[in-house]
Design an enzyme around this catalytic site. Structure first.
Site, PDB file in Angstrom:
ATOM      1  N   LYS A  10       0.737  -1.171  -0.040  1.00  8.64           N
ATOM      2  CA  LYS A  10       0.003  -0.211   0.009  1.00  8.64           C
ATOM      3  C   LYS A  10       0.806   1.257   0.019  1.00  8.64           C
ATOM      4  CE  LYS A  10      -3.818  -2.048   2.027  1.00  8.64           C
ATOM      5  NZ  LYS A  10      -5.075  -1.958   3.130  1.00  8.64           N
ATOM      6  N   TYR A  50     -12.237  -2.659  -4.138  1.00  6.19           N
ATOM      7  CA  TYR A  50     -12.876  -2.659  -2.625  1.00  6.19           C
ATOM      8  C   TYR A  50     -14.183  -2.701  -2.655  1.00  6.19           C
ATOM      9  CZ  TYR A  50      -8.137  -2.389  -0.596  1.00  6.19           C
ATOM     10  OH  TYR A  50      -6.911  -2.492   0.050  1.00  6.19           O
ATOM     11  N   PHE A  58     -15.907   3.165   6.489  1.00  7.84           N
ATOM     12  CA  PHE A  58     -14.731   3.412   6.207  1.00  7.84           C
ATOM     13  C   PHE A  58     -14.154   3.748   4.652  1.00  7.84           C
ATOM     14  CE2 PHE A  58     -14.381  -1.076   7.151  1.00  7.84           C
ATOM     15  CZ  PHE A  58     -13.769  -1.519   6.269  1.00  7.84           C
ATOM     16  N   ARG A  86      -1.300 -14.443   4.300  1.00  8.63           N
ATOM     17  CA  ARG A  86      -1.950 -13.727   5.565  1.00  8.63           C
ATOM     18  C   ARG A  86      -1.210 -13.968   6.817  1.00  8.63           C
ATOM     19  NH1 ARG A  86      -6.784 -11.522   4.388  1.00  8.63           N
ATOM     20  NH2 ARG A  86      -7.497 -11.878   6.364  1.00  8.63           N
ATOM     21  N   THR A  92      -5.072  -7.285  10.586  1.00  4.27           N
ATOM     22  CA  THR A  92      -5.522  -5.993   9.802  1.00  4.27           C
ATOM     23  C   THR A  92      -5.123  -4.962  10.843  1.00  4.27           C
ATOM     24  OG1 THR A  92      -7.314  -7.061   8.722  1.00  4.27           O
ATOM     25  CG2 THR A  92      -7.434  -4.824   8.886  1.00  4.27           C
ATOM     26  N   ARG A 103       2.892  -6.252   9.047  1.00  7.93           N
ATOM     27  CA  ARG A 103       1.962  -5.179   9.586  1.00  7.93           C
ATOM     28  C   ARG A 103       2.614  -4.672  11.047  1.00  7.93           C
ATOM     29  NH1 ARG A 103      -3.640  -7.530   7.497  1.00  7.93           N
ATOM     30  NH2 ARG A 103      -3.717  -6.295   5.598  1.00  7.93           N
ATOM     31  N   ASN A 113      -2.193   0.350   6.632  1.00  9.02           N
ATOM     32  CA  ASN A 113      -1.615  -1.073   7.030  1.00  9.02           C
ATOM     33  C   ASN A 113      -0.611  -1.841   6.296  1.00  9.02           C
ATOM     34  OD1 ASN A 113      -3.573  -1.761   5.526  1.00  9.02           O
ATOM     35  ND2 ASN A 113      -4.698  -3.195   6.960  1.00  9.02           N
ATOM     36  N   HIS A 116      -2.209  -5.566   1.432  1.00  5.86           N
ATOM     37  CA  HIS A 116      -3.394  -6.077   1.486  1.00  5.86           C
ATOM     38  C   HIS A 116      -2.974  -7.721   0.918  1.00  5.86           C
ATOM     39  CE1 HIS A 116      -7.664  -7.183   0.144  1.00  5.86           C
ATOM     40  NE2 HIS A 116      -6.906  -7.704  -1.267  1.00  5.86           N
TER      41      HIS A 116
HETATM   42  P1  CMP Z   1      -7.539  -4.846   3.460  1.00  8.53           P
HETATM   43  O1  CMP Z   1      -7.003  -5.983   3.574  1.00  8.53           O
HETATM   44  O2  CMP Z   1      -6.873  -3.946   2.167  1.00  8.53           O
HETATM   45  O3  CMP Z   1      -9.070  -4.797   2.960  1.00  8.53           O
HETATM   46  C1  CMP Z   1      -9.802  -3.701   3.214  1.00  8.53           C
HETATM   47  C2  CMP Z   1      -9.141  -2.479   4.148  1.00  8.53           C
HETATM   48  O4  CMP Z   1     -10.052  -1.467   4.800  1.00  8.53           O
HETATM   49  C3  CMP Z   1      -8.329  -3.127   5.254  1.00  8.53           C
HETATM   50  O5  CMP Z   1      -7.246  -3.731   4.765  1.00  8.53           O
HETATM   51  C4  CMP Z   1      -7.852  -1.970   6.184  1.00  8.53           C
HETATM   52  O6  CMP Z   1      -6.700  -1.267   5.625  1.00  8.53           O
HETATM   53  C5  CMP Z   1      -9.018  -1.052   5.666  1.00  8.53           C
HETATM   54  N1  CMP Z   1      -9.807  -0.482   6.668  1.00  8.53           N
HETATM   55  C6  CMP Z   1      -9.840   0.902   7.141  1.00  8.53           C
HETATM   56  N2  CMP Z   1     -10.487   1.096   8.279  1.00  8.53           N
HETATM   57  C7  CMP Z   1     -11.089  -0.075   8.535  1.00  8.53           C
HETATM   58  C8  CMP Z   1     -11.867  -0.512   9.816  1.00  8.53           C
HETATM   59  N3  CMP Z   1     -12.370   0.294  10.581  1.00  8.53           N
HETATM   60  N4  CMP Z   1     -12.042  -1.951   9.894  1.00  8.53           N
HETATM   61  C9  CMP Z   1     -11.278  -2.808   8.778  1.00  8.53           C
HETATM   62  N5  CMP Z   1     -10.802  -2.307   7.755  1.00  8.53           N
HETATM   63  C10 CMP Z   1     -10.603  -1.018   7.624  1.00  8.53           C
END
Ligand code: CMP
Length: 141
Positions: A10, A50, A58, A86, A92, A103, A113, A116
């Site tokens: 990212k 997404y 969010f 993963r 996450t 992470r 973070n 992905h």
């Molecule tokens: P990712 O695996 O890229 O998939 C969805 C993304 O939403 C997740 O990683 C987070 O970086 C992002 N995100 C931002 N805010 C939130 C939240 N409150 N809960 C979960 N994911 C979030």
């Protein structure tokens, strides 16, 4: 089984100059990079990628963050690639990520973070196809 998964480094981790360190973790753990491209995502691309999160509170921030700078997109191939990636990423929320995960080591927040990774074989197939044509994947499996 040998699987493919979609990984994105990212904008926060690209800005930190951490692409190589993250690639080294993939390679040291049996994941091969079989396709890769650096891109600046458009708003439409980030929204499409997404789409499953469209109703989440969010979503707009997520799209804004993912379009805030270049990302590095790769298809990874290897034994149990989806779960292996993963595990390497960690939770996450980097505050909850195990020590030694990507992470825990590179991420700032649940939004910024660092990486992905596809969360299932269905999403891996969709996400790899979202970014790569079949002919762009240099499978060595
Ligand atoms: P990712 O695996 O890229 O998939 C969805 C993304 O939403 C997740 O990683 C987070 O970086 C992002 N995100 C931002 N805010 C939130 C939240 N409150 N809960 C979960 N994911 C979030």
């Amino acid at each position: 089984a040998v699987e493919r998964t979609l990984s994105i480094i990212k904008p926060d981790a690209v800005a930190k100059n951490a692409i190589g360190e993250i690639y080294a973790r993939f390679e040291k753990n049996g994941l091969r990079i079989v396709a890769a491209k650096m891109m600046q995502l458009s708003q439409a691309q980030a929204e499409g990628f997404y789409a499953e999160h469209k109703e989440r509170p969010f979503f707009n921030d997520l799209v804004g963050f993912m379009t805030s700078g270049p990302v590095m997109v790769q298809a990874l191939e290897g034994e149990n690639a989806i779960a292996t990636n993963r595990e390497l990423m960690g939770a996450t929320d980097p505050q909850k990520a195990d020590a030694g995960t990507i992470r825990a080591d590179f991420a700032q927040s649940v939004e910024a973070n660092a990486v992905h990774g596809s969360d299932s074989s269905e999403s891996a197939a969709r996400e790899v196809a979202f970014f790569f044509e079949d002919g762009e994947i240099c499978s060595r499996g």
